[in-house]
Design a protein around this motif. Structure first.
Motif, PDB file in Angstrom:
ATOM      1  N   ASP A  83       0.849  -1.192   0.000  1.00  0.00           N
ATOM      2  CA  ASP A  83       0.000   0.000   0.000  1.00  0.00           C
ATOM      3  C   ASP A  83       0.884   1.240   0.000  1.00  0.00           C
ATOM      4  OD1 ASP A  83      -1.843   1.977   0.350  1.00  0.00           O
ATOM      5  OD2 ASP A  83      -2.964   0.946   1.914  1.00  0.00           O
ATOM      6  N   CYS A  84       0.726   2.093  -1.005  1.00  0.00           N
ATOM      7  CA  CYS A  84       1.530   3.313  -1.115  1.00  0.00           C
ATOM      8  C   CYS A  84       0.799   4.541  -0.600  1.00  0.00           C
ATOM      9  CB  CYS A  84       1.952   3.530  -2.573  1.00  0.00           C
ATOM     10  SG  CYS A  84       3.034   2.233  -3.203  1.00  0.00           S
ATOM     11  N   GLY A  85      -0.304   4.345   0.106  1.00  0.00           N
ATOM     12  CA  GLY A  85      -1.041   5.478   0.657  1.00  0.00           C
ATOM     13  C   GLY A  85      -1.619   6.338  -0.441  1.00  0.00           C
ATOM     14  N   MET A  86      -1.328   7.637  -0.383  1.00  0.00           N
ATOM     15  CA  MET A  86      -1.821   8.575  -1.389  1.00  0.00           C
ATOM     16  C   MET A  86      -0.841   8.733  -2.544  1.00  0.00           C
ATOM     17  SD  MET A  86      -4.732   9.208  -0.310  1.00  0.00           S
ATOM     18  CE  MET A  86      -5.182  10.456  -1.512  1.00  0.00           C
ATOM     19  N   ARG A  87       0.293   8.046  -2.486  1.00  0.00           N
ATOM     20  CA  ARG A  87       1.290   8.165  -3.549  1.00  0.00           C
ATOM     21  C   ARG A  87       0.862   7.366  -4.783  1.00  0.00           C
ATOM     22  NH1 ARG A  87       4.573   7.055   1.121  1.00  0.00           N
ATOM     23  NH2 ARG A  87       5.664   8.922   1.841  1.00  0.00           N
ATOM     24  N   LYS A  88       1.410   7.768  -5.932  1.00  0.00           N
ATOM     25  CA  LYS A  88       1.116   7.083  -7.191  1.00  0.00           C
ATOM     26  C   LYS A  88       2.420   6.477  -7.720  1.00  0.00           C
ATOM     27  CE  LYS A  88      -2.035   8.898  -9.861  1.00  0.00           C
ATOM     28  NZ  LYS A  88      -2.757   9.767 -10.808  1.00  0.00           N
ATOM     29  N   PRO A  89       2.703   5.226  -7.382  1.00  0.00           N
ATOM     30  CA  PRO A  89       3.989   4.612  -7.757  1.00  0.00           C
ATOM     31  C   PRO A  89       4.131   4.492  -9.272  1.00  0.00           C
ATOM     32  CG  PRO A  89       2.470   2.939  -6.978  1.00  0.00           C
ATOM     33  CD  PRO A  89       1.810   4.264  -6.723  1.00  0.00           C
ATOM     34  N   TRP A  90       5.342   4.760  -9.745  1.00  0.00           N
ATOM     35  CA  TRP A  90       5.623   4.637 -11.181  1.00  0.00           C
ATOM     36  C   TRP A  90       6.886   3.807 -11.387  1.00  0.00           C
ATOM     37  CZ3 TRP A  90       2.796   7.591 -15.095  1.00  0.00           C
ATOM     38  CH2 TRP A  90       3.225   7.333 -16.400  1.00  0.00           C
ATOM     39  N   GLY A  91       8.044   4.427 -11.243  1.00  0.00           N
ATOM     40  CA  GLY A  91       9.291   3.676 -11.390  1.00  0.00           C
ATOM     41  C   GLY A  91       9.586   2.828 -10.164  1.00  0.00           C
ATOM     42  N   LEU A  92      10.150   1.627 -10.391  1.00  0.00           N
ATOM     43  CA  LEU A  92      10.507   0.719  -9.299  1.00  0.00           C
ATOM     44  C   LEU A  92      11.916   0.177  -9.509  1.00  0.00           C
ATOM     45  CD1 LEU A  92       7.330  -1.589  -8.994  1.00  0.00           C
ATOM     46  CD2 LEU A  92       7.782   0.534  -7.760  1.00  0.00           C
ATOM     47  N   CYS A  93      12.612  -0.074  -8.397  1.00  0.00           N
ATOM     48  CA  CYS A  93      13.859  -0.838  -8.454  1.00  0.00           C
ATOM     49  C   CYS A  93      14.135  -1.417  -7.068  1.00  0.00           C
ATOM     50  CB  CYS A  93      15.038   0.012  -8.933  1.00  0.00           C
ATOM     51  SG  CYS A  93      15.561   1.288  -7.775  1.00  0.00           S
ATOM     52  N   THR A  94      14.865  -2.525  -7.007  1.00  0.00           N
ATOM     53  CA  THR A  94      15.263  -3.131  -5.737  1.00  0.00           C
ATOM     54  C   THR A  94      16.777  -3.060  -5.616  1.00  0.00           C
ATOM     55  OG1 THR A  94      15.327  -5.334  -6.758  1.00  0.00           O
ATOM     56  CG2 THR A  94      13.297  -4.696  -5.659  1.00  0.00           C
ATOM     57  N   ASP A  95      17.256  -2.825  -4.383  1.00  0.00           N
ATOM     58  CA  ASP A  95      18.703  -2.787  -4.186  1.00  0.00           C
ATOM     59  C   ASP A  95      19.199  -4.151  -3.713  1.00  0.00           C
ATOM     60  OD1 ASP A  95      18.178  -3.011  -1.467  1.00  0.00           O
ATOM     61  OD2 ASP A  95      18.441  -0.887  -1.063  1.00  0.00           O
ATOM     62  N   SER A  96      20.507  -4.283  -3.532  1.00  0.00           N
ATOM     63  CA  SER A  96      21.099  -5.578  -3.205  1.00  0.00           C
ATOM     64  C   SER A  96      20.736  -6.046  -1.801  1.00  0.00           C
ATOM     65  CB  SER A  96      22.622  -5.505  -3.342  1.00  0.00           C
ATOM     66  OG  SER A  96      23.154  -4.503  -2.500  1.00  0.00           O
ATOM     67  N   SER A  97      20.257  -5.142  -0.942  1.00  0.00           N
ATOM     68  CA  SER A  97      19.868  -5.524   0.416  1.00  0.00           C
ATOM     69  C   SER A  97      18.414  -5.977   0.491  1.00  0.00           C
ATOM     70  CB  SER A  97      20.084  -4.345   1.378  1.00  0.00           C
ATOM     71  OG  SER A  97      21.447  -4.023   1.474  1.00  0.00           O
ATOM     72  N   GLY A  98      17.678  -5.828  -0.595  1.00  0.00           N
ATOM     73  CA  GLY A  98      16.299  -6.296  -0.613  1.00  0.00           C
ATOM     74  C   GLY A  98      15.268  -5.223  -0.347  1.00  0.00           C
ATOM     75  N   PHE A  99      15.669  -3.941  -0.349  1.00  0.00           N
ATOM     76  CA  PHE A  99      14.702  -2.858  -0.189  1.00  0.00           C
ATOM     77  C   PHE A  99      14.123  -2.465  -1.545  1.00  0.00           C
ATOM     78  CE2 PHE A  99      17.460  -2.237   3.540  1.00  0.00           C
ATOM     79  CZ  PHE A  99      16.501  -2.248   4.545  1.00  0.00           C
ATOM     80  N   LEU A 100      12.898  -1.974  -1.519  1.00  0.00           N
ATOM     81  CA  LEU A 100      12.225  -1.510  -2.738  1.00  0.00           C
ATOM     82  C   LEU A 100      12.233   0.008  -2.754  1.00  0.00           C
ATOM     83  CD1 LEU A 100      10.385  -1.944  -5.253  1.00  0.00           C
ATOM     84  CD2 LEU A 100       8.434  -1.845  -3.671  1.00  0.00           C
ATOM     85  N   LEU A 101      12.686   0.587  -3.880  1.00  0.00           N
ATOM     86  CA  LEU A 101      12.625   2.030  -4.074  1.00  0.00           C
ATOM     87  C   LEU A 101      11.511   2.345  -5.059  1.00  0.00           C
ATOM     88  CD1 LEU A 101      16.385   3.077  -4.290  1.00  0.00           C
ATOM     89  CD2 LEU A 101      14.897   3.003  -2.310  1.00  0.00           C
ATOM     90  N   VAL A 102      10.655   3.271  -4.685  1.00  0.00           N
ATOM     91  CA  VAL A 102       9.484   3.629  -5.488  1.00  0.00           C
ATOM     92  C   VAL A 102       9.566   5.099  -5.873  1.00  0.00           C
ATOM     93  CG1 VAL A 102       6.972   3.810  -5.523  1.00  0.00           C
ATOM     94  CG2 VAL A 102       8.067   1.899  -4.329  1.00  0.00           C
ATOM     95  N   ALA A 103       9.422   5.378  -7.174  1.00  0.00           N
ATOM     96  CA  ALA A 103       9.350   6.758  -7.661  1.00  0.00           C
ATOM     97  C   ALA A 103       7.883   7.174  -7.699  1.00  0.00           C
ATOM     98  CB  ALA A 103       9.985   6.871  -9.040  1.00  0.00           C
ATOM     99  N   ASP A 104       7.552   8.192  -6.925  1.00  0.00           N
ATOM    100  CA  ASP A 104       6.165   8.656  -6.813  1.00  0.00           C
ATOM    101  C   ASP A 104       5.870   9.670  -7.918  1.00  0.00           C
ATOM    102  OD1 ASP A 104       3.667   9.487  -6.011  1.00  0.00           O
ATOM    103  OD2 ASP A 104       4.417  10.755  -4.386  1.00  0.00           O
ATOM    104  N   SER A 105       4.867   9.377  -8.745  1.00  0.00           N
ATOM    105  CA  SER A 105       4.536  10.258  -9.873  1.00  0.00           C
ATOM    106  C   SER A 105       3.385  11.202  -9.560  1.00  0.00           C
ATOM    107  CB  SER A 105       4.166   9.406 -11.103  1.00  0.00           C
ATOM    108  OG  SER A 105       2.966   8.680 -10.861  1.00  0.00           O
ATOM    109  N   LYS A 106       2.961  11.205  -8.290  1.00  0.00           N
ATOM    110  CA  LYS A 106       1.852  12.091  -7.947  1.00  0.00           C
ATOM    111  C   LYS A 106       2.256  13.540  -8.166  1.00  0.00           C
ATOM    112  CE  LYS A 106      -1.337  13.260  -4.204  1.00  0.00           C
ATOM    113  NZ  LYS A 106      -1.670  13.036  -2.782  1.00  0.00           N
ATOM    114  N   LYS A 107       1.382  14.315  -8.784  1.00  0.00           N
ATOM    115  CA  LYS A 107       1.686  15.694  -9.129  1.00  0.00           C
ATOM    116  C   LYS A 107       2.062  16.504  -7.892  1.00  0.00           C
ATOM    117  CE  LYS A 107      -0.090  19.587 -11.832  1.00  0.00           C
ATOM    118  NZ  LYS A 107      -1.240  20.113 -12.593  1.00  0.00           N
TER     119      LYS A 107
END
Length: 561
Positions: free
Chosen positions: A518-542
């Motif tokens: 659940d990203c709350g009010m954010r609008k996820p667009w770009g995604l990537c995972t790092d070597s430690s297993g965390f997820l990075l989410v690029a929020d495209s909400k205006k």
């Protein structure tokens, strides 16, 4: 080695006589002569038994409330062992009391069951895992040794070819030198002979001047015309060598490819196997959040565990920016302005050497930043590049579209190696007018593509494996499924940005839905995972433009290879 190792058990007090007795309270071996001395300490209730009967007397724990008393009873209500003094107290009045030995027998039955489970079910599984890991270790070592030998052989072959080129160039140079020097030496010899004749003529003329012989003077004739006709200098070519500038990247690509295959990411066991959902946390936790200042934020690529490249833009500027951020320190490190590129489809990725690459549908190019220098790697004519990623082998995977057609192309350097048309019948799909076709490669070398209304997975040969259009019984959706960014992790999970529904889908390698983030009010667009297993989410909400770091994996260190 202890010289008594093969001897009979000795008394622990005198250390000489054979042990005939045993204290089950103090766990010491005694000879008969030392029993009395051991019993001298009356503060302890010693249980002396024959040596052969040791460990048969129940050893009750001391009471926590009455230090000199042993707990021979067990209070079921308080779930604790108690002594006789505890029973007479008001604390355990009306509680159900059992013999501690009886409770011990019941617990021992559970212990035996646990031992059976550990020995019969778990031990073979763990042994098989150990064996499988040993085989994989051997496989990795053998493959690395084999690759090392091939690299050395390639090096020897290159050196041989270079030696041939050097020998050929030096042979040609030596031939040119010999021919030129011989011609020059021949001309020198001719001129030296003329020079000798000139000296002889000068000497003869000087003798005439000193002579009184009138006849010699009258018969004088000038020899200047004879000697002034000197030979024309020989035109000999002067060799030179201009070395070609060495292109390290080109040499690296021509030398060979070091393909990085992956081990099987699944744990092959029946009784111990953890399904993909058991590797996930019940609820993802937000670890960090960085506000970039962008109006819109799209593609993202991890450079390290704490740094990521993003592609963003501003509502009042028709241009794109590529920026490198330190997520944990919330700061900008580097920035590139693509002011010549208006709003268009751009995706970002990183090469094995850490160079930033990006695709641009407006210029129909795939470009690379080597340091701060921008170069064009691939220039397309009819197709527009969309999504881009770098595979485990170092190949570049690029999705591209042409009108209502789409395909994926695998590049080795700038050489096209493989083309996959997005259809299981190898025909172009007619309705793929998606502006974005994000792409990633799973740890098992499957290729995953996020299209307009679905996610498609292909094996490395290009065979379609499944289509994912969302869970069968969606509980979160308010809008139609329209995937954007896509990423994978070390457990072969596939993570999909569902922008309109403000969440990230997690599915397994076979396309089965596992969980939402659940990203709350954010609008996820770009995604990537790092070597430690965390997820990075690029929020495209205006007017947001945030990079959010999520922890979504459970603690599975014991199950990782």
């Amino acid at each position: 080695m202890d010289p008594r190792a093969q001897d009979a058990m000795r008394c622990d007090m005198c250390e000489t006589a054979l042990a005939q007795m045993h204290c089950d309270t103090c766990f010491v071996n005694l000879c008969k002569a030392c029993v009395g001395e051991h019993m001298f300490d009356e503060s302890i209730d010693h249980k002396i038994v024959k040596f052969k009967s040791r460990k048969t007397t129940p050893i009750y724990p001391f009471c926590l409330h009455h230090s000199k008393e042993r707990c021979e009873m067990y209070c079921k209500h308080c779930d604790t062992p108690i002594c006789t003094a505890c029973i007479t107290s008001d604390k355990h009045r009306s509680h159900k009391i059992n013999q501690a030995l009886q409770m011990c027998d019941i617990i021992k039955q559970d212990i035996r069951k646990d031992i059976d489970v550990l020995r019969v079910k778990l031990t073979p599984v763990v042994q098989k895992l150990i064996y499988d890991l040993e085989m994989k270790i051997n496989e990795v070592e053998e493959k690395c040794e084999e690759a090392s030998k091939l690299i050395s052989k390639q090096s020897d072959d290159w050196h041989k070819e270079i030696d041939k080129i050097v020998d050929q160039l030096k042979t040609e140079l030596e031939k040119t030198k010999d021919e030129g020097v011989n011609l020059l030496k021949l001309q020198k010899s001719e001129i030296e002979q003329t020079f000798s004749k000139i000296n002889a003529a000068i000497q003869s003329k000087e003798e005439m001047l000193e002579s009184n012989d009138v006849g010699l003077a009258i018969n004088f004739k000038s020899q200047y015309a004879k000697f002034c006709k000197l030979p024309i200098p020989v035109d000999v070519p002067i060799p030179s060598f201009t070395p070609t500038e060495i292109n390290s990247q080109s040499l690296f690509e021509q030398f060979g490819v070091l393909s990085m295959g992956s081990l099987d990411c699944s744990i092959s066991s029946t009784d111990m196997s953890s399904g993909p959902d058991q590797l996930l946390r019940n609820e993802a936790e937000e670890i960090a959040c960085l506000c970039t200042g962008f109006t819109f934020l799209y593609g993202i690529a991890c450079q390290s565990n704490d740094q990521a490249w993003v592609r963003g833009g501003y509502a009042d500027k028709e241009m794109n920016f590529l920026k490198l951020y330190d997520i944990d320190e919330s700061r900008e490190i580097k920035s590139f302005s693509l002011d010549t590129v208006p709003s268009s489809s751009i995706d970002v990725a990183l090469t094995k050497r850490g160079h930033l690459i990006y695709s641009c549908s407006f210029t129909k190019t795939v470009n690379i930043f080597r340091g701060d220098k921008l170069e064009t790697l691939i220039k397309l004519e009819k197709w527009s590049p969309r999504g881009i990623c770098v595979s485990s082998s170092g190949d570049m995977l690029v999705t591209m579209t042409q009108r209502n057609k789409s395909k994926m192309v695998r590049y080795f350097g700038t050489i096209e190696k493989q083309t996959i048309q997005f259809d299981d019948r190898r025909k172009p799909i007619e309705d793929t007018d998606s502006f974005h076709l994000y792409i990633t490669e799973n740890k098992n070398n499957d290729i995953c593509v996020a299209g307009k209304v679905m996610v498609m997975s292909f094996n490395k040969t290009g065979t379609l494996q499944f289509r994912y259009t969302g869970p069968k019984n969606p509980t979160k959706w308010n809008q139609a499924f329209c995937p954007k960014g896509i990423a994978t992790d070390r457990y072969c999970h596939i993570l999909i940005a569902d922008t309109d529904n403000k969440c990230v889908h997690i599915i397994d390698k076979d396309g089965e839905f596992l969980q939402y983030i659940d990203c709350g009010m954010r609008k996820p667009w770009g995604l990537c995972t790092d070597s430690s297993g965390f997820l990075l989410v690029a929020d495209s909400k205006k007017k947001s433009g945030e990079i959010v770091k999520f922890k979504y994996l459970a603690d599975v260190k014991a199950l990782t290879f």
